[in-house]
Design an enzyme around this catalytic site. Structure first.
Site, PDB file in Angstrom:
ATOM      1  N   TYR A  80       0.830  -1.198   0.000  1.00  0.00           N
ATOM      2  CA  TYR A  80       0.000   0.000   0.000  1.00  0.00           C
ATOM      3  C   TYR A  80       0.871   1.258   0.000  1.00  0.00           C
ATOM      4  O   TYR A  80       1.818   1.361  -0.789  1.00  0.00           O
ATOM      5  CB  TYR A  80      -0.991  -0.036   1.171  1.00  0.00           C
ATOM      6  CG  TYR A  80      -2.151  -0.995   0.967  1.00  0.00           C
ATOM      7  CD1 TYR A  80      -3.294  -0.610   0.276  1.00  0.00           C
ATOM      8  CD2 TYR A  80      -2.094  -2.297   1.457  1.00  0.00           C
ATOM      9  CE1 TYR A  80      -4.362  -1.486   0.084  1.00  0.00           C
ATOM     10  CE2 TYR A  80      -3.159  -3.183   1.264  1.00  0.00           C
ATOM     11  CZ  TYR A  80      -4.290  -2.767   0.579  1.00  0.00           C
ATOM     12  OH  TYR A  80      -5.346  -3.638   0.383  1.00  0.00           O
ATOM     13  N   SER A  81       0.612   2.212   0.879  1.00  0.00           N
ATOM     14  CA  SER A  81       1.276   3.518   0.767  1.00  0.00           C
ATOM     15  C   SER A  81       2.738   3.529   1.191  1.00  0.00           C
ATOM     16  O   SER A  81       3.404   4.557   1.022  1.00  0.00           O
ATOM     17  CB  SER A  81       0.506   4.578   1.568  1.00  0.00           C
ATOM     18  OG  SER A  81      -0.665   4.942   0.896  1.00  0.00           O
ATOM     19  N   THR A  82       3.251   2.429   1.694  1.00  0.00           N
ATOM     20  CA  THR A  82       4.699   2.344   1.854  1.00  0.00           C
ATOM     21  C   THR A  82       5.364   2.546   0.497  1.00  0.00           C
ATOM     22  O   THR A  82       6.527   2.946   0.413  1.00  0.00           O
ATOM     23  CB  THR A  82       5.076   1.005   2.502  1.00  0.00           C
ATOM     24  OG1 THR A  82       4.440   0.928   3.795  1.00  0.00           O
ATOM     25  CG2 THR A  82       6.571   0.861   2.708  1.00  0.00           C
TER      26      THR A  82
END
Length: 401
Positions: free
Chosen positions: A69-71
């Site tokens: 995801y937003s990593t």
């Protein structure tokens, strides 16, 4: 899974990290996970365990990839900083210098800096996109180029949960002629032999873990009663409007599908191993990849003190003035989610993954998992327990040196 024995190794002094990793399976319902930590360029923690699927039929392996995801945003931002470090990108120049069509709808003066610090006011197009359109890069970028900002750019921050990757990625593409995922692979992760992909090739997909639970409209609506489902014309019309805009106006589909894994959605669909992420942040922590000025730019605050977030405001606990502060593309360590060094920086992902660099200690950290849990700020209890164990071990190792 009630318990799991960790595979892999910990360097002497880091045995407590193995105990914390295994404890997540007993106490925090971990399904499958991996943890990697580098110290002064050495891989001192390399652990993995549990199951790569919901049925418990596939063991998590040393080379398992998973959607983080937003990593992903930390990898996307790094591509821009690499270009800036080379003198090919001016972070204070208008985006339109590199992407002329972006100047439409009153956006001609927005600098690249505001894309990286979530201040451009472009958290979504004005109308929801049809299912599948998220995979059409030129279509999404065209829609964003035509979109007027949702607030006056530069005056406020609002987490660009999905659009961040298209916006920064299109600037990278216009400069290099390569897609964001291709540039990341050719210039950063390939040379480091780091297993991190934005646009996962078919030959790599067999080692992707299945996400157990994912951030979809139904899950979001269950967490946030009253979530508006009709198109939102006014950001102030509903307290959850920003969340809707950011997460549902560009639907990204089933994260376990081959189409999703192959697409380039640089805000949120990097597929990575913990060792791959730790290798990239380890290179940053050790002074590699970019020069000192670029490293400092990444973690220089772009937010005002206690500044609220227009997108995430409905999700912030009562009494908390701000979601978190931003550097240029990275979350700052205001809450200690990256340990005791306030200068550490990185990015977390919805569900619980987290990776960061701590240059002062020469340390990098990366945690990946497949049971969807906590939020995007690195504060998932599983990661928090691991970070605490890492720094306890570091104190012991450094204290005994």
């Amino acid at each position: 899974m009630e318990a799991a024995t960790a595979n892999g190794h910990c360097a002497p002094g880091f045995e407590g990290v193995r105990a914390a990793f295994e404890g997540n399976f007993r106490a925090r319902r971990e399904t499958g996970a991996a943890l990697a930590v580098t110290l002064d360029g050495e891989l001192v923690v390399d652990l993995w365990g549990g199951s790569a699927d919901a049925a418990g039929q596939r063991p998590w392996e040393r080379d398992t990839l998973v959607n983080v995801y937003s990593t992903s945003k930390g990898m996307t931002a790094l591509c821009a900083h690499l270009l800036a470090d080379r003198g090919e990108l001016d972070l204070d120049a208008p985006v339109a210098r590199y992407w002329p069509e972006f100047a439409r709808a009153g956006k001609g003066d927005i600098p690249v800096r505001w894309l990286l610090s979530h201040r451009a006011g472009l958290i979504a197009p004005r109308e929801p996109l049809a299912e599948g359109r998220a995979y059409d890069w030129e279509y999404v970028c065209g829609a964003l180029a035509a979109t007027p900002p949702w607030w006056e750019p530069g005056t406020a921050q609002g987490y660009h949960a999905v659009t961040f990757g298209y916006l920064v990625g299109e600037v990278v593409r216009r400069i290099t002629g390569q897609s964001l995922g291709a540039f990341l692979r050719s210039e950063i992760t390939g040379p480091l032999d780091a297993a991190v992909f934005i646009g996962t090739p078919p030959e790599e997909q067999a080692r992707c873990a299945e996400m157990v639970g994912q951030l979809d409209k139904e899950r979001l609506a269950a967490r946030l009663p009253g979530l508006p489902t009709a198109p939102v014309r006014d950001l102030d019309a509903h307290p959850l409007a920003g969340v809707t805009l950011a997460l549902t106006y560009i639907p990204t589909g089933d994260v376990n599908s081959a189409a999703y894994r192959a697409a380039e959605i640089p805000s949120g669909n990097a597929h990575a191993s913990a060792r791959g992420l730790a290798a990239v942040y380890g290179a940053l922590a050790g002074g590699g990849l970019v020069g000192r000025a670029a490293l400092e730019a990444m973690r220089t605050p772009q937010s005002r003190p206690a500044e609220p977030d227009l997108t995430l405001g409905a999700l912030v606990p009562e009494g908390t003035a701000a979601a978190f502060r931003w550097g240029l593309g990275y979350m700052l360590n205001d809450r200690g989610q990256a340990g005791p060094n306030p200068r550490a920086f990185g990015h977390g992902g919805a569900g619980g993954s987290y990776a960061f660099a701590d240059p002062e200690n020469g340390l990098s950290y990366a945690y990946t998992m497949n049971r969807f849990g906590g939020g995007t700020s690195g504060e998932d209890p599983r990661s928090a327990a691991l970070v605490a164990a890492v720094y306890a071990a570091l104190a012991g190792v450094r204290g005994s040196a």
